[in-house]
Scaffold this motif. Structure first.
Motif, mmCIF file in Angstrom:
data_model
loop_
_atom_site.group_PDB
_atom_site.id
_atom_site.type_symbol
_atom_site.label_atom_id
_atom_site.label_comp_id
_atom_site.label_asym_id
_atom_site.label_seq_id
_atom_site.Cartn_x
_atom_site.Cartn_y
_atom_site.Cartn_z
ATOM 1 N N TRP A 92 0.837 -1.211 0.000
ATOM 2 C CA TRP A 92 0.000 0.000 0.000
ATOM 3 C C TRP A 92 0.869 1.257 0.000
ATOM 4 N N LEU A 93 1.903 1.276 0.836
ATOM 5 C CA LEU A 93 2.796 2.426 0.889
ATOM 6 C C LEU A 93 3.530 2.621 -0.429
ATOM 7 N N GLU A 94 3.898 1.530 -1.070
ATOM 8 C CA GLU A 94 4.532 1.636 -2.383
ATOM 9 C C GLU A 94 3.556 2.197 -3.403
ATOM 10 N N GLY A 95 2.254 1.929 -3.166
ATOM 11 C CA GLY A 95 1.237 2.485 -4.050
ATOM 12 C C GLY A 95 1.108 3.996 -3.897
ATOM 13 N N ILE A 96 1.327 4.492 -2.682
ATOM 14 C CA ILE A 96 1.320 5.951 -2.466
ATOM 15 C C ILE A 96 2.500 6.568 -3.187
ATOM 16 N N SER A 97 3.665 6.006 -2.971
ATOM 17 C CA SER A 97 4.873 6.458 -3.661
ATOM 18 C C SER A 97 5.973 5.430 -3.437
ATOM 19 N N ARG A 98 6.657 5.071 -4.507
ATOM 20 C CA ARG A 98 7.793 4.169 -4.359
ATOM 21 C C ARG A 98 9.088 4.959 -4.237
ATOM 22 N N ASN A 99 8.939 6.260 -4.149
ATOM 23 C CA ASN A 99 10.099 7.105 -3.904
ATOM 24 C C ASN A 99 10.552 6.897 -2.460
ATOM 25 N N GLN A 100 11.809 6.528 -2.275
ATOM 26 C CA GLN A 100 12.302 6.205 -0.936
ATOM 27 C C GLN A 100 12.238 7.394 0.015
ATOM 28 N N VAL A 101 12.539 8.578 -0.474
ATOM 29 C CA VAL A 101 12.500 9.766 0.369
ATOM 30 C C VAL A 101 11.083 9.996 0.892
ATOM 31 N N ALA A 102 10.087 9.818 0.023
ATOM 32 C CA ALA A 102 8.690 9.994 0.434
ATOM 33 C C ALA A 102 8.310 8.986 1.509
ATOM 34 N N GLN A 103 8.693 7.733 1.319
ATOM 35 C CA GLN A 103 8.364 6.699 2.307
ATOM 36 C C GLN A 103 9.023 6.985 3.659
ATOM 37 N N LEU A 104 10.281 7.412 3.614
ATOM 38 C CA LEU A 104 11.001 7.697 4.853
ATOM 39 C C LEU A 104 10.400 8.885 5.596
#
Length: 528
Positions: A92-104
């Motif tokens: 689900w989080l990868e669906g929001i954005s797979r950009n690592q900076v965004a996830q962090l």
């Protein structure tokens, strides 16, 4: 001078043991240091051996609090992993954005910011760090990021406890306390411009941070601006409300892609099947329950906090020379007058976030996810195996802390603090935050740091003619930034993530942003 040298030398040796090449593991280094401090108290400071033994007993019992929280967090983490919920959350989080900076930033910054505001007690790293590891990030790097990120909200963590309770013994009126909170929030607001990038650097390159800096800035300010504004008239909810607003805005911003540089992995995500909303909700249910329970049990207006902290005695018994044991209506276990001294210990069974919410959420989740008995047994077995060595380390750490604080105004820790003030005089404001950090390093708590050093900071301010509220704000900021190098926190997050014997490695790297934080606080104090 001799007292100062002997007060400092055990800590210097501890840091050397843990940070040298092939460093000594914390479960060995900390008990050794505790023994050194005990020997100094006995043979140099002339402390009564009964008082020393009483503090050793209190220190051993005090380890129950952090280890029970860590055990609860690990148990919840194992449940989320073994139930498959972690995999659903990751997709689900990868669906929001797979950009690592965004996830962090979403999990390591905004989500942890909100959890700190609700609970404190080290729960932000306990909850956020495993989610990041589940997304594929390196556990050791995640531990360092979590420690550094969890600094800005700490002064108003656990519904403002470090501020309103940490300074409760200083005789401040509400106006002075609020003014202290305002200055604290301002310093943190400015520090937040550099802390997230420094934390992100543990995992991603400076180039990656620079390319996505607009998102980093938006996510940072979405937490800190409401945090600062609310601190102008309240010192309980800035971190909780700021984190909640920041989390929502960070997710919305990440979904839109604003400020984020598209990457090959984010392009691939458009082809992957979206996660069904009901699956996401089910997977997030333990986390949602956790947050709701924390908020309901921490905000006194709901009335439950008073029930969980009710100290009205229900049962008591004398254990002879060992002390007097009692149980309150809220199941607060207390051992007072240990060995006939004024030393005491207490454990708030229902308020420490171990049984409630961690174990409670796990017990609710077992039937929710229909976990078989074998999986449940595995969860508890893995939890038990992970906490053995950390328990020894925490016993050593807390005995050391108790002994460092033994002796009142002549205790090693107060001797060290007083020496700092005598050395700096009117320039004290430039290092005041580091005394707060020292308190957090020892005790593992910004609240305890404020309780311990608040009085000496106030006295120094009066003696050298500096504004009390500014110096106390620097103390509060210091207690928060000390979380980055706090031994208890490092042991806790390492244990939860399954990292062994890396405490010294972590300290050597997290001390850099802590020092930078202190420099920023000193500069801000000259401008206020």
């Amino acid at each position: 001078m001799t007292s100062l040298f002997l007060s400092v030398i055990p800590i210097v040796i501890l840091i050397w043991m843990m940070t040298k090449k092939n460093g000594v593991p914390s479960h060995i280094a900390l008990p050794i240091t505790a023994a050194m401090v005990g020997a100094l108290q006995l043979f140099y400071f002339g402390t009564d051996i009964t008082l020393i033994n009483a503090n050793i007993i209190a220190g051993m019992l005090s380890a129950i609090t952090p280890i029970s929280i860590v055990a609860g967090a690990i148990l919840l983490n194992r449940m989320i992993y073994l139930s498959g919920a972690e995999d659903v959350i990751r997709r689900w989080l990868e669906g929001i954005s797979r950009n690592q900076v965004a996830q962090l930033m979403i999990i390591g910054w905004a989500f942890a910011f909100m959890i700190e505001g609700a609970s404190g007690f080290g729960t932000p790293a306990a909850i956020a760090a495993p989610i990041l590891v589940g997304l594929g990030f390196n556990p050791l790097k995640v531990a360092m990021l979590a420690l550094v990120m969890n600094s800005v909200p700490v002064s108003f963590g656990a519904v403002g406890t470090p501020t309103w309770f940490g300074f409760s013994n200083l005789g401040l009126d509400d106006v002075a306390l609020l003014e202290t909170g305002k200055i604290t929030a301002l310093i943190h607001l400015i520090a937040a411009f550099i802390i997230p990038p420094m934390a992100l650097r543990f995992i991603v390159s400076w180039n990656e941070i620079r390319r996505n800096y607009l998102f980093v800035l938006v996510s940072t300010l979405s937490c800190t601006v409401p945090y600062f504004l609310l601190a102008q008239w309240n010192y309980e909810f800035p971190a909780l409300v700021g984190g909640a607003i920041g989390l929502v805005l960070s997710v919305i911003t990440a979904r839109s892609g604003f400020g984020l540089v598209p990457t090959p992995s984010s392009a691939e995500s458009t082809a992957s099947a979206p996660v069904a909303a009901h699956d996401v909700f089910k997977a997030m249910t333990p986390t949602i329950l956790l947050i709701v329970i924390l908020i309901v049990t921490r905000i006194k207006q709901f009335g439950i906090k008073g029930m969980l902290t009710d100290s009205t005695e229900m049962f008591s018994v004398s254990f002879g020379p060992l002390g007097d044991f009692s149980i309150s209506q809220a199941l607060i276990f207390k051992l007072s007058h240990i060995l006939g001294t004024d030393v005491s210990w207490a454990y708030k069974t229902l308020y420490v976030p171990a049984l409630i919410p961690f174990l409670l959420v796990v017990l609710i989740s077992i039937p929710l996810f229909r976990l078989p008995a074998g999986v449940v047994k595995q969860m508890f077995a893995e939890t038990g195996n992970r906490i053995k060595m950390p328990f020894i380390a925490l016993v050593g750490a807390l005995i050391m802390v108790k002994l460092m604080m033994t002796g009142g105004e002549n205790s090693p820790i107060m001797t060290t603090g007083q020496a700092f003030s005598d050395l700096m005089g009117t320039s004290w404001q430039y290092v005041a935050a580091y005394l707060g950090a020292l308190g957090a390093f020892f005790s593992g708590s910004a609240t305890v740091s404020n309780l311990t050093f608040g009085a000496i900071q106030q006295t120094i301010a009066i003696n050298v003619g500096l504004p009390q509220t500014t110096i106390l704000a620097l103390q509060s900021v210091g207690g928060a930034m000390g979380n980055m190098v706090c031994i208890n926190n490092i042991i806790a997050v390492s244990t939860i993530l399954g990292i062994a014997n890396k405490e010294g490695f972590i300290i050597k790297r997290t001390v850099v942003p802590m020092v930078v934080y202190g420099v920023g606080a000193a500069i801000m104090s000259t401008l206020i």
